[in-house]
Design an enzyme around this catalytic site. Structure first.
Site, PDB file in Angstrom:
ATOM      1  N   ASP A 103     -10.186   2.805   1.763  1.00  0.00           N
ATOM      2  CA  ASP A 103     -10.437   2.299   3.121  1.00  0.00           C
ATOM      3  C   ASP A 103     -11.192   3.355   3.939  1.00  0.00           C
ATOM      4  O   ASP A 103     -12.143   3.046   4.651  1.00  0.00           O
ATOM      5  CB  ASP A 103      -9.116   1.938   3.824  1.00  0.00           C
ATOM      6  N   LYS A 139       0.811  -1.229   0.000  1.00  0.00           N
ATOM      7  CA  LYS A 139       0.000   0.000   0.000  1.00  0.00           C
ATOM      8  C   LYS A 139       0.846   1.282   0.000  1.00  0.00           C
ATOM      9  O   LYS A 139       0.384   2.319  -0.451  1.00  0.00           O
ATOM     10  CB  LYS A 139      -0.964   0.010   1.193  1.00  0.00           C
TER      11      LYS A 139
END
Ligand code: ATR
Length: 281
Positions: A116, A74
């Site tokens: 997210d 990420k």
């Protein structure tokens, strides 16, 4: 009989997830079910990748349209992104790539997002308006950071608490918000509690991050743990009269946001939900 919606041919658009490992990911099932439900000629595949840079170069060369990015890439994918979303940049982590440029010879442009926080916000907003709400976040890892920046984006007021004090203080200082040690949580006034730690996850299902007697003051309690789906924290929060948001809600809405970024179509939430909850019932 041939399932026409399942056909893979020269027109099929390709999507996937890069990470290591990826075999456990629920995203392939969730996105493929959505493509099929909408009759789209698209496929989503798990792609175990050890080198993020080589992975992104490969995706561009192979004409992938979009990918999810998971642990441990990420952060590593960021140097390969041409255009990063400002909130993803603040968070310092990207979980969604959109690759634009038609045709095999076209120059590709890689866009990076973090869904997210969008997932967490949308899951909470089903229960409570975030603007002006006071939120206590437990944890100081990657999840707490994405959720924290996202909540500030929505106009909420955030307090961070964490077992390791210097990590908690450091996240609080990045978010420009207050830190509260775990043993002083009784003094925090908040409407929403978010558990962004792994406390309560299998196999330690009898653990909970906050004593049950402190839960009555919150209107909404959200847990990012989804195994088990009903954590001890959520059971005690429900008993204390709070509204609860389970860990699959964030997963569902972050996936829906990815789907919408890639396809510009409204995600079939009922289909995605069915895929996720079937696994954890
Ligand atoms: P993620 O990227 O999912 O946020 P992480 O970076 O490993 O995962 O962060 C895990 C969080 O859970 C941390 O805030 C961690 O607290 P520490 O900073 O003190 O390590 C928290 N955590 C994990 N196990 C815990 C436990 N048994 N009690 C309290 N906090 C715990």
């Amino acid at each position: 009989m041939q399932d026409t919606l399942f056909t893979v041919n020269g027109e099929t658009e390709t999507f996937g997830i890069i990470g290591n490992p990826v075999h456990h990911s629920l995203s392939p099932e969730m996105h493929n079910a959505s493509f099929r439900a909408l009759g789209m000629n698209c496929i989503y595949v798990p792609l175990p990748v050890t080198d993020a840079h080589k992975g992104v170069e490969g995706l561009k060369a192979l004409g992938f349209k979009g990918v999810s990015v998971t642990i441990p890439h990420k952060q590593d994918v960021i140097p390969d992104i041409d255009n990063i979303d400002p909130v993803a940049e603040k968070i310092g982590a990207v979980n969604t790539l959109l690759i634009k440029g038609r045709g095999i010879k076209a120059e590709k442009t890689v866009y990076g997002y973090n869904t997210d926080w969008l997932g967490a916000n949308r899951a909470l907003e089903e229960k409570i308006s975030l603007k002006g709400s006071r939120v206590l976040i437990l944890g100081a890892g990657g999840s707490a950071r994405a959720i924290g920046f996202g909540l500030l984006e929505a106009g909420a007021e955030v307090v961070i608490s964490n077992r390791t004090i210097n990590k908690g203080e450091s996240l609080a200082s990045r978010l420009c918000c207050r830190f509260c040690p775990l043993d002083e949580l009784d003094q925090v006034k908040a409407d929403i509690l978010v558990n962004a730690t792994s406390v309560g996850m299998v196999p330690e299902v009898d653990n909970t991050p906050v004593p049950g007697e402190l839960l009555t003051k919150f209107s909404v309690v959200m847990d990012i743990v989804y195994a088990p789906l009903q954590t001890r924290l959520l059971r005690e929060a429900e008993a204390a009269g709070c509204q609860i948001v389970d860990g699959l809600a964030m997963l569902l809405y972050q996936g829906a946001a990815q789907f919408e970024l890639w396809t510009r179509k409204e995600a079939p939430l009922n289909v995605m939900q069915e895929v996720l909850y079937r696994r954890f019932k």
